[in-house]
Enzyme design. Structure first.
Site, mmCIF file in Angstrom:
data_model
loop_
_atom_site.group_PDB
_atom_site.id
_atom_site.type_symbol
_atom_site.label_atom_id
_atom_site.label_comp_id
_atom_site.label_asym_id
_atom_site.label_seq_id
_atom_site.Cartn_x
_atom_site.Cartn_y
_atom_site.Cartn_z
ATOM 1 N N LYS A 76 43.671 38.068 41.750
ATOM 2 C CA LYS A 76 44.060 39.436 41.113
ATOM 3 C C LYS A 76 43.645 39.535 39.609
ATOM 4 O O LYS A 76 43.966 38.775 38.686
ATOM 5 C CB LYS A 76 45.207 39.963 41.268
ATOM 6 N N SER A 153 49.019 47.923 44.662
ATOM 7 C CA SER A 153 47.830 47.685 43.671
ATOM 8 C C SER A 153 46.886 46.380 44.129
ATOM 9 O O SER A 153 45.852 46.316 43.463
ATOM 10 C CB SER A 153 48.267 47.707 42.293
ATOM 11 N N SER A 177 53.412 46.210 45.642
ATOM 12 C CA SER A 177 52.088 45.930 45.569
ATOM 13 C C SER A 177 51.637 44.864 46.233
ATOM 14 O O SER A 177 50.064 44.668 46.173
ATOM 15 C CB SER A 177 51.565 45.769 44.083
HETATM 16 N N1 GLN Z 1 53.148 51.599 44.074
HETATM 17 C C1 GLN Z 1 53.884 51.126 43.130
HETATM 18 C C2 GLN Z 1 53.643 51.793 41.767
HETATM 19 O O1 GLN Z 1 52.520 52.509 41.537
HETATM 20 C C3 GLN Z 1 53.915 49.760 42.793
HETATM 21 C C4 GLN Z 1 52.929 49.012 41.884
HETATM 22 C C5 GLN Z 1 53.138 47.464 41.894
HETATM 23 O O2 GLN Z 1 53.869 46.853 42.814
HETATM 24 N N2 GLN Z 1 52.506 46.995 41.020
HETATM 25 O O3 GLN Z 1 54.368 51.619 40.612
#
Ligand code: GLN
Length: 488
Positions: A76, A153, A177
């Site tokens: 990532k 994400s 995410s």
């Molecule tokens: N969807 C969540 C957010 O936008 C989770 C993001 C994450 O886990 N990095 O904050």
């Protein structure tokens, strides 16, 4: 060759049936062919990959093979990689080349893996569909013509792994995410116990929640990757100082008269989920019962407030963490007429809309007039949730629940920010509590798209969480190779 699991590939590499170079070339060829369509990778590193593979082949030949020698992975693009651009999918870091290596990516180097490239994500990991990426969103290889989102994400890694562009990869899970993108792409995603994998060198979003973890096609593969990622790191003050033994293949914890109590979260009964999710979830519970599990109901009274608490705490921490992007020390700089104007112009040009929204919310909830009513209140809810998980684990060994309500939506779905936030309903509480949670495929919905369910455990019970996930994987017995790309 791209059909092999990591476990199978390691076997074949060891016995000399395939070479790391062949395996790497097969994946690079696929990246060449599909990355234009899928946008899984922001940066592909073919030269590095082939050099890694050659070194792995050499070690395998002279009998000094490492744990994951020759396995091609996607990293990532939030993990700093020395000499390789690390963007966090943001314009502000578009040309940032770190001079240091994150602990997690260093662990992968030490284990002999092959770095294929840096995978796409939501900008600074803020999002749910990977649509906030400055480099455009990745898409799911499932039903390709429908252009479904690959989740977020960590959507670049899920897109890559589901499409066979990489054998596995890394994600980070701050509020879901890793688990959410895995659930809609048919993959296994692990959010380990907070502190199990070092955050050092991983671009910070919300430090008390950020959790690096693996993404793979099978539970055993995810466990293998986790065994390499985990470990104490003196450079991260929140890194857990303990050793977690993860042995693969994971051993059964059900069957042959083994006893296990599995908890269902009562409060989630009132949450609306699709009929498919409901049916598949119930089927898998029935399977676990037939293997001898006892199913009990547990209560996490404030779990439906987790979303509100998360969307106060995460932006608050982000507003502090992202203060460092000022045009002076890192990345983009837009010259202004004085230093304050430079800050303003740099940040205005460098951050996307969602990141700005979070920074504004975060700054507001930390302001002296709001701190007590928002931030402190959210911190209290967080404590209640963590305590409730502890209490629930007095009544059961592990908890299971859905990973999300629905299958993947088209990337172009027009959701409001609050509608996106609501998609995290099933995942954020585990981050607030710090407990380990895995999303594992539980079957195909009637529209032939995958759905996932979670296994949650007490702090540092990561191995048992994986073991139960493996039972679910076996019961679901689902083909998680999307036809459009993988079926060729
Ligand atoms: N969807 C969540 C957010 O936008 C989770 C993001 C994450 O886990 N990095 O904050």
């Amino acid at each position: 060759m791209i059909d092999l699991t990591i476990t199978e590939a390691l076997e074949k590499l060891k016995s000399g049936k395939i070479s790391a170079t062949e395996l790497t070339r097969a994946h690079l060829d696929r990246i060449e062919k599909y990355n234009g369509t899928l946008n899984s990778f922001i940066t592909v590193t073919p030269e590095r990959a082939l050099a890694d593979a050659a070194a792995a082949d050499e070690r395998i030949k002279n009998g000094t093979a490492r744990a994951l020698d020759g396995i091609p992975i996607a990293m990532k693009d939030l993990f700093a990689t020395r000499g390789i651009r690390t963007t966090a999918a943001s314009h502000i870091l578009e040309n940032f080349i770190p001079e240091y290596e994150s602990t997690v990516s260093q662990h992968f180097i030490d284990a002999g893996t092959v770095l294929l490239g840096k995978s796409n994500l939501d900008e600074f990991a803020m999002g749910t569909f990977s649509k906030t990426s400055y480099f455009g969103a990745p898409i799911s290889p499932w039903q390709l013509e429908r252009k479904l989102n690959a989740g977020g994400s960590s959507g670049g890694t899920t897109s890559a792994v589901a499409a066979g562009l990489a054998m596995g990869g890394t994600g980070t899970d701050t509020g879901g995410s890793i688990r959410f993108p895995c659930s809609i792409t048919g993959l296994v995603g692990v959010k380990p116990t907070y502190g199990l994998c070092s955050r050092w060198g991983c671009v910070a979003f919300a430090s008390s929640l950020d959790t690096p973890g693996p993404i793979a096609r099978t539970v055993d593969d995810a466990a293998l990757l986790l065994s390499v990622m985990a470990g104490h790191d003196p450079k991260d003050s929140t890194s857990a100082n303990r050793k977690t033994e993860i042995n693969v293949p994971l051993q059964p914890i059900l069957g042959d008269g083994k006893k296990l109590r599995i908890g269902l979260i009562k409060e989630f009964n009132d949450v609306k989920i699709s009929d498919d999710m409901k049916n598949l979830f119930e089927k898998r519970i029935a399977d676990l019962k037939s293997l001898g599990a006892e199913v009990v109901e547990v209560s996490i009274p404030n779990i439906l407030d987790a979303l509100a608490a998360y969307y106060v705490i995460a932006p608050a921490e982000a507003s502090s963490n992202l203060a460092r992007y000022d045009g002076v020390r890192y990345g983009l700089r837009v010259e202004g007429h004085d230093i304050y104007d430079t800050y303003k112009k740099t940040r205005a040009a460098g951050f996307g809309d969602e990141v700005k929204r979070r920074l504004i919310i975060g700054t507001a909830v930390l302001s002296s007039s709001s701190y007590e009513v928002y931030f402190m209140q959210a911190a209290r809810v967080r404590r209640l949730i963590a305590n409730a998980f502890n209490k629930a684990f007095e009544q059961c060994d592990l908890i299971v629940c859905p990973s999300g309500a629905n299958t993947a939506m088209p990337l172009e779905s027009d959701l409001t920010p609050l509608e996106y936030y609501a998609l995290d309903l099933f995942t954020v509480a585990m981050n607030l509590a710090g407990v380990p949670a895995v999303s594992v495929p539980c079957g195909l919905a009637t529209n032939n798209l995958p759905l996932g369910m979670q296994v949650v455990g007490r702090m540092f019970d990561d191995v048992r969480v994986l073991q139960l996930a493996k039972h679910i994987e076996q019961c679901a017995n689902m083909n998680n190779r999307p036809k459009t790309v993988m079926g060729e």
